[in-house]
Design a protein around this motif. Structure first.
Motif, PDB file in Angstrom:
ATOM      1  N   GLY A  85       0.852  -1.188   0.000  1.00 45.13           N
ATOM      2  CA  GLY A  85       0.000   0.000   0.000  1.00 45.13           C
ATOM      3  C   GLY A  85       0.884   1.232   0.000  1.00 45.13           C
ATOM      4  O   GLY A  85       2.075   1.159   0.352  1.00 45.13           O
ATOM      5  N   ASP A  87       0.528   3.575   1.965  1.00 44.41           N
ATOM      6  CA  ASP A  87       0.764   3.837   3.397  1.00 44.41           C
ATOM      7  C   ASP A  87       2.177   3.418   3.807  1.00 44.41           C
ATOM      8  O   ASP A  87       2.876   4.132   4.518  1.00 44.41           O
ATOM      9  N   PHE A 112      -5.135  13.762   4.276  1.00 44.54           N
ATOM     10  CA  PHE A 112      -5.051  12.372   4.710  1.00 44.54           C
ATOM     11  C   PHE A 112      -4.240  12.300   6.010  1.00 44.54           C
ATOM     12  O   PHE A 112      -3.106  12.775   6.067  1.00 44.54           O
ATOM     13  N   TYR A 115      -0.123  11.012   6.914  1.00 46.80           N
ATOM     14  CA  TYR A 115       1.151  11.764   6.827  1.00 46.80           C
ATOM     15  C   TYR A 115       1.586  12.224   8.226  1.00 46.80           C
ATOM     16  O   TYR A 115       2.721  12.015   8.646  1.00 46.80           O
ATOM     17  N   ALA A 157      -1.651  15.478  -0.925  1.00 42.84           N
ATOM     18  CA  ALA A 157      -2.413  14.576  -1.791  1.00 42.84           C
ATOM     19  C   ALA A 157      -3.125  15.426  -2.822  1.00 42.84           C
ATOM     20  O   ALA A 157      -3.777  16.404  -2.489  1.00 42.84           O
ATOM     21  N   ASP A 188       0.985  12.832  -3.584  1.00 39.46           N
ATOM     22  CA  ASP A 188       0.295  11.552  -3.456  1.00 39.46           C
ATOM     23  C   ASP A 188      -0.901  11.561  -4.411  1.00 39.46           C
ATOM     24  O   ASP A 188      -1.856  12.304  -4.222  1.00 39.46           O
ATOM     25  N   ALA A 190      -3.146   9.160  -5.136  1.00 39.30           N
ATOM     26  CA  ALA A 190      -3.983   7.973  -4.904  1.00 39.30           C
ATOM     27  C   ALA A 190      -5.265   8.007  -5.753  1.00 39.30           C
ATOM     28  O   ALA A 190      -5.777   6.973  -6.154  1.00 39.30           O
ATOM     29  N   TYR A 191      -5.773   9.224  -6.035  1.00 40.48           N
ATOM     30  CA  TYR A 191      -7.077   9.348  -6.721  1.00 40.48           C
ATOM     31  C   TYR A 191      -6.949   9.794  -8.175  1.00 40.48           C
ATOM     32  O   TYR A 191      -7.920  10.239  -8.781  1.00 40.48           O
ATOM     33  N   THR A 214      -1.368   4.164  -6.005  1.00 39.95           N
ATOM     34  CA  THR A 214      -1.862   2.952  -5.344  1.00 39.95           C
ATOM     35  C   THR A 214      -2.878   2.248  -6.230  1.00 39.95           C
ATOM     36  O   THR A 214      -3.507   2.890  -7.083  1.00 39.95           O
ATOM     37  N   SER A 216      -5.298   0.772  -4.640  1.00 38.04           N
ATOM     38  CA  SER A 216      -6.411   0.636  -3.685  1.00 38.04           C
ATOM     39  C   SER A 216      -7.689   1.326  -4.133  1.00 38.04           C
ATOM     40  O   SER A 216      -8.773   0.910  -3.755  1.00 38.04           O
ATOM     41  N   LYS A 217      -7.562   2.402  -4.892  1.00 36.84           N
ATOM     42  CA  LYS A 217      -8.758   3.177  -5.222  1.00 36.84           C
ATOM     43  C   LYS A 217      -9.366   2.733  -6.556  1.00 36.84           C
ATOM     44  O   LYS A 217     -10.380   3.268  -6.986  1.00 36.84           O
ATOM     45  N   ARG A 224      -3.325  -4.553  -1.126  1.00 35.95           N
ATOM     46  CA  ARG A 224      -2.340  -3.674  -0.487  1.00 35.95           C
ATOM     47  C   ARG A 224      -1.102  -3.500  -1.379  1.00 35.95           C
ATOM     48  O   ARG A 224      -0.020  -4.012  -1.073  1.00 35.95           O
ATOM     49  N   THR A 225      -1.270  -2.811  -2.472  1.00 30.13           N
ATOM     50  CA  THR A 225      -0.108  -2.537  -3.325  1.00 30.13           C
ATOM     51  C   THR A 225      -0.073  -1.071  -3.724  1.00 30.13           C
ATOM     52  O   THR A 225      -1.053  -0.537  -4.234  1.00 30.13           O
TER      53      THR A 225
END
Ligand SMILES: Cc1ncc(COP(=O)(O)O)c(C=O)c1O
Length: 361
Positions: A85, A87, A112, A115, A157, A188, A190-191, A214, A216-217, A224-225
């Motif tokens: 992840g 994270d 988030f 951090y 993020a 970051d 992520a989205y 990630t 994850s989204k 978890r990668t």
């Protein structure tokens, strides 16, 4: 034994990452993808699982997955570090970098929570700089704080969680320039699959830029990668801090297959989420006392002018879980809803309309 005294002071002083475990029918609180992979993908996962040598350690450093990520992102392999992840990669940065107390790290807030939590656990001073009223980076405040504090890392993020907006790239550029040669800017993303653009294509331009991504989204949160992209000389150092088998064998193999074979599905599902995000935002904006904020992520932050907690509790009664912000501050009258399937979103909107009507009554 007084364990509160035995752990680091910074650890004892904080609450840790809050994770709500509430039974619900419709789960719209954690910014996950609502879509299960296709039947054929799951058949392939079963086949992969059957073929694994579970008695052996996975390959250290996940070379196969690293190669796939590099190809997927269009960057050289030596600029990629894979993690359990993103994270974990935030944790790796916070534990590997030499951060002196006078300088510390900087985080524009609200954002988030990880951090701040991870940096404090590692003993770093965290300076929080408020976003402006529209939740954008406050250029002057950020640059002023950069020259005053000279932080060694800025975590941000973009699109930001929980506000949903993407930051102005010209402010990020100014920060990268202001910190050149002496500090890292971590963007970051992520989205990013739900956003209009990415900062990744700029990676070659700035020596002090680090990008996080990630899976994850986009439907693979359970694997978890995550992945970090940065200068090869940084990756070489960070690798020493990663535990050798940080990504388990199953995740390495399934994530590799996902990256290689599911690009069309990733894009198609992101388009569906973006369409639904538009619908949710429009329907929320039409309700009295509800103010949604524009989003480039798979969730929408919205302000409730009145009785937010009653509305939240009404959702719970209906079996719908969303994220309620209870701390004082700029989000104290806000909630965040993850964009779900068409049916889930309709159930959310119906419940919101009912809750608003009940208030008016
Ligand atoms: C901005 C941001 N970065 C990272 C993460 C965590 O990603 P991962 O599941 O890869 O650890 C989240 C999860 O909510 C997030 O909102």
């Amino acid at each position: 034994m007084n364990y509160e005294e035995m752990v680091k002071k910074a650890v004892a002083l904080q609450e840790g990452y809050p994770i709500e475990i509430t039974n619900c029918r419709i789960k719209l609180d954690a910014n996950e993808s609502p879509f299960q992979p296709s039947e054929s993908f799951r058949d392939k996962v079963a086949e992969i699982a059957r073929g694994l040598s579970l008695n052996r350690y996975p390959e250290p450093g996940s070379p196969g997955l690293k190669r796939r990520f590099a190809r997927y992102l269009g960057v050289p392999e030596n600029m990629v570090l894979t993690g359990n992840g993103s994270d974990e990669l935030i944790q790796v940065l916070a534990s590997a970098l030499e951060i002196v107390p006078e300088r510390g790290v900087m985080v524009p807030v609200p954002t988030f929570a990880i951090y701040g939590i991870v940096c404090r656990n590692n003993g770093h001073r965290v300076t929080e700089i408020p976003l402006d009223e529209g939740f954008n980076l406050d250029r002057e405040a950020m640059l002023e704080a950069l020259s005053r504090n000279r932080p060694q890392v800025v975590f941000m993020a973009s699109p930001n969680n929980p506000t949903g907006n993407r930051f102005d790239p010209t402010v990020i550029e100014d920060m990268l320039r202001a910190m050149a040669g002496e500090g890292i800017v971590v963007v970051d993303e992520a989205y990013v699959d739900y956003a209009d653009s990415s900062f990744l294509p700029r990676i070659g331009e700035f020596e002090n830029l680090v990008i996080l991504r990630t899976l994850s989204k986009i439907g693979m949160a359970g694997l978890r990668t995550g992945v970090l992209v940065g200068q090869p000389s940084l990756i070489r150092q960070l690798r020493k801090v990663c535990l050798p088998y940080n990504i388990n064998l199953f995740s390495q193999e399934v994530a590799s297959y996902f990256l290689e074979n599911e690009q069309r599905e990733i894009i198609g599902r992101a388009e569906r989420i973006k369409r639904e995000r538009r619908r949710l935002t429009e329907e929320m904006a039409a309700l009295e006392g509800i103010e949604p904020f524009p989003s480039e992520a798979n969730f929408v932050l919205f302000r409730c002018i009145r009785e937010k907690n009653n509305i939240y509790n009404y959702f719970l009664e209906k079996g719908i879980l969303i994220k309620n912000f209870t701390s004082p501050g700029p989000l104290s009258d806000c909630m965040r809803v993850t964009v779900g399937t068409e049916e889930e979103n309709s159930a959310f909107i119906d419940a919101l309309k009912e809750a608003v009507l009940r208030q008016g009554a």
